[in-house]
Design an enzyme around this catalytic site. Structure first.
Site, PDB file in Angstrom:
ATOM      1  N   PHE A   1      50.910  14.957  44.232  1.00  0.00           N
ATOM      2  CA  PHE A   1      51.615  14.652  42.993  1.00  0.00           C
ATOM      3  C   PHE A   1      50.582  14.546  41.877  1.00  0.00           C
ATOM      4  CE2 PHE A   1      53.576  12.072  39.700  1.00  0.00           C
ATOM      5  CZ  PHE A   1      54.802  12.712  39.576  1.00  0.00           C
TER       6      PHE A   1
ATOM      7  N   ASP B   1      41.831  13.877  41.677  1.00  0.00           N
ATOM      8  CA  ASP B   1      42.842  13.124  40.929  1.00  0.00           C
ATOM      9  C   ASP B   1      42.837  11.683  41.444  1.00  0.00           C
ATOM     10  OD1 ASP B   1      45.170  11.879  40.063  1.00  0.00           O
ATOM     11  OD2 ASP B   1      46.400  13.687  40.178  1.00  0.00           O
TER      12      ASP B   1
ATOM     13  N   LYS C   1      46.655   4.928  35.323  1.00  0.00           N
ATOM     14  CA  LYS C   1      47.266   3.761  35.968  1.00  0.00           C
ATOM     15  C   LYS C   1      46.504   2.432  35.834  1.00  0.00           C
ATOM     16  CE  LYS C   1      50.233   6.177  39.270  1.00  0.00           C
ATOM     17  NZ  LYS C   1      51.572   5.737  38.909  1.00  0.00           N
TER      18      LYS C   1
HETATM   19  C1  LIG Z   1      47.879  11.002  41.824  1.00  0.00           C
HETATM   20  C2  LIG Z   1      48.693  10.998  40.581  1.00  0.00           C
HETATM   21  N1  LIG Z   1      48.385  11.868  39.607  1.00  0.00           N
HETATM   22  C3  LIG Z   1      49.079  11.906  38.453  1.00  0.00           C
HETATM   23  C4  LIG Z   1      50.141  11.067  38.226  1.00  0.00           C
HETATM   24  C5  LIG Z   1      50.883  11.121  36.938  1.00  0.00           C
HETATM   25  O1  LIG Z   1      50.566  10.020  36.170  1.00  0.00           O
HETATM   26  P1  LIG Z   1      51.483   9.592  34.922  1.00  0.00           P
HETATM   27  O2  LIG Z   1      52.792   9.142  35.486  1.00  0.00           O
HETATM   28  O3  LIG Z   1      50.710   8.509  34.244  1.00  0.00           O
HETATM   29  O4  LIG Z   1      51.628  10.803  34.067  1.00  0.00           O
HETATM   30  C6  LIG Z   1      50.491  10.138  39.220  1.00  0.00           C
HETATM   31  C7  LIG Z   1      51.636   9.226  39.023  1.00  0.00           C
HETATM   32  O5  LIG Z   1      52.169   8.656  39.932  1.00  0.00           O
HETATM   33  C8  LIG Z   1      49.758  10.106  40.428  1.00  0.00           C
HETATM   34  O6  LIG Z   1      50.055   9.247  41.404  1.00  0.00           O
END
Ligand SMILES: Cc1ncc(COP(=O)(O)O)c(C=O)c1O
Length: 401
Positions: free
Chosen positions: A147, A232, A261
C-alpha cells in the site's frame, strides 16, 4: 460553533447514521464512523458520551507519543503564536532543523523534501526516480499486497489490483511482483525500470514483514542494475518497529525513503529523504508544494522527534513490543503474532473473525483494526505503559479468549 453545539446537531446525528445519508457533510469515501471522539491524552480517548477507550491503533500509527502529548502541543502552540507559514520563496529555521535531523537519522549524506502525507511523499519519490532515470527509464516495480497511498501514481504502485479497477486507466509505468520473491523481482528489472519501492513490513497488507535476506538481495539487485531502491517507511518509520526506520533492521541502505504518519504525532506532515547525488536530479520547478516545510507542521515534527530521541523511542518500542507480544501469545484466541516493535498483527484462531472481534473490542473500550479477515492490527503509542498493555490484554481475553 462550539464543540457542544456541533455534537448535538443534526450533522453529528447524520454522521453516525452513515456517510451515504443525505445530511452528511462528508463525501462517502470512509465507512460510517462508529464513535465520535472528543478528547485524548496519552493512550486514552474519550467519546461524546464520556466513555473511555484505550487506543491501540494511534490513528493508524500516527500518534506514536500518545494523544495531545504536552511537548508537541506546546511546540505547536508556540509556533502558532510565532510564525505559521511563509512561502518556499523564503526559508524558515524550523524546517531546516527537521531536515538536518531526518538526514542524521538516515545516516547522513542526503537531502529532504517535505510534504503533507504519505501518498505525496511517494509521488515525490516516483517523480525523483523518473527524473533521475532520464527518458526511457521510468517504471516503478512494487510488491503485491503493498500500500503506497490513494493519489493516482501512489495507487498505481499499490499492489492491490482491486483498488485500481474503478479508476482505470492507471498511470503507465507501474508493475508488481510477489512480495518476498527475489527471482520475480530480478526478472522484472529491465532497462525501463527506474526504481523499486517496498515496505519493510506491509502494514495495510496485513502486517507482513519482509525477510531481511530478501531486502539485502533486493538492495544488491538494485545496485547491480543502477535501479533506485525506495523504501516506503510511511507506516514503519519514526521508531515504530524498534529502529528509527524499518530498513535499519536489515542493514540495507536505501537510495530514497518516504515518511509521514508518526512524524508529527498527528500534525499532517510527510517527507522524502534521498541520497544527495540522487536528490540532485531535481531542479528548481521540478516539484513543490505550498505547504512544503511549513513552520507549524515542522514545529510539530521537531518536537516529536526530539521527544522520541529523549525517551529513546526505538528501544522503548522494542521493549514494550516484546512485552505486548509475549502477553498476546498467551491468549487462546491468538494463533500467531507477527510484526516488529509496536506494529503487530494477531492472526486469530480458527472460528474467530477480525471484524466482529474488532467491534466487540471497541464496545469494550479497546481500539484495534481489522486489517484482514482473520487478523487484528495493533499499533499502540510507543510510550504505552505496561499497565495499559495488561488492561488491553484483559479486554482481549474477554472477547477473543
Ligand atoms: C506504507 C504506506 N505508504 C503510504 C501510505 C499513504 O499515506 P497517506 O494516507 O498519508 O497518504 C500509507 C497509509 O496507510 C502507508 O501505510
Amino acid at each position: 460553533m462550539s464543540g457542544h453545539a456541533f455534537l448535538g446537531s443534526p450533522i453529528a446525528a447524520s454522521l453516525t447514521r452513515g456517510r451515504e445519508h443525505a445530511g452528511c457533510p462528508f463525501m462517502p469515501v470512509f465507512g460510517a464512523p462508529q464513535v465520535m471522539f472528543v478528547r485524548g491524552a496519552g493512550t486514552e480517548l474519550w467519546d461524546v458520551d464520556g466513555k473511555r477507550y484505550l487506543d491501540f491503533l494511534c490513528g493508524l500509527a500516527v500518534t506514536s507519543l500518545g494523544h495531545s502529548h504536552p511537548v508537541v502541543a506546546a511546540a505547536i502552540a508556540d509556533q502558532a503564536a510565532t510564525l505559521l507559514h511563509v512561502s518556499n520563496f523564503f526559508a524558515n529555521p524550523v524546517a531546516a532543523d527537521v531536515a538536518i535531523t531526518v538526514d542524521r537519522l538516515h545516516g547522513g549524506g542526503g537531502q529532504v523534501f517535505f510534504c503533507n502525507s504519505g501518498a505525496e511523499a511517494n509521488e515525490a519519490a516516483f517523480k525523483l526516480a523518473r527524473k533521475h532515470g532520464g527518458r526511457g527509464r521510468f517504471a516503478v516495480v512494487s510488491a503485491y499486497g503493498s500500500f503506497h497511498g490513494r493519489t493516482l501514481a501512489a495507487l498505481a504502485a499499490t499492489g492491490q489490483p482491486e483498488k485500481h479497477e474503478p479508476f482505470q486507466p492507471m498511470p503507465e509505468g507501474f508493475r508488481h511482483v510477489p512480495f518476498g520473491d527475489i527471482d520475480a523481482l530480478v526478472a522484472s528489472i529491465d532497462q525501463s525500470v527506474a526504481a523499486v519501492v517496498l515496505e519493510t513490513i506491509q502494514g495495510e497488507g496485513g502486517v507482513v514483514p519482509a525477510d531481511a535476506d530478501y531486502l539485502r538481495q533486493v538492495e544488491q539487485a538494485c545496485r547491480r542494475t543502477g535501479t533506485l531502491l525506495i523504501i516506503d517507511e510511511v507506516q514503519t518509520g519514526f521508531a515504530r518497529t524498534g529502529e528509527w526506520f524499518g530498513y535499519q533492521h536489515s542493514g540495507i541502505r536505501p537510495d530514497v525513503v518516504t515518511m509521514a504518519k508518526g512524524m508529527g504525532n498527528g500534525m499532517p506532515i510527510g517527507a522524502v529523504w534521498a541520497r544527495r547525488e540522487i536528490a540532485a536530479a531535481f531542479k528548481p520547478g521540478d516539484h513543490g508544494s505550498t505547504f512544503s516545510g511549513t513552520a507549524i507542521a515542522t514545529a510539530a515534527a521537531r518536537a516529536t522527534i526530539a521527544e522520541m530521541e529523549r525517551i529513546d523511542a526505538p528501544k522503548l518500542a522494542s521493549e514494550r513490543g516484546d512485552y505486548l507480544r509475549d502477553r498476546l501469545k498467551g491468549l487462546a484466541g491468538v494463533q500467531e503474532v507477527r510484526g516488529a516493535g509496536l506494529l503487530l498483527a494477531i492472526e486469530l484462531a480458527e472460528g474467530l473473525d477480525a471484524k466482529s472481534s474488532y467491534t466487540a473490542l471497541l464496545e469494550g473500550g479497546l481500539i484495534t483494526n481489522a486489517v484482514t479477515a482473520r487478523a487484528l492490527r495493533l499499533a499502540p503509542p510507543i510510550n504505552v505503559s505496561t499497565d495499559e498493555i495488561d488492561e488491553a490484554i484483559a479486554m482481549m481475553k474477554r472477547v477473543i479468549g
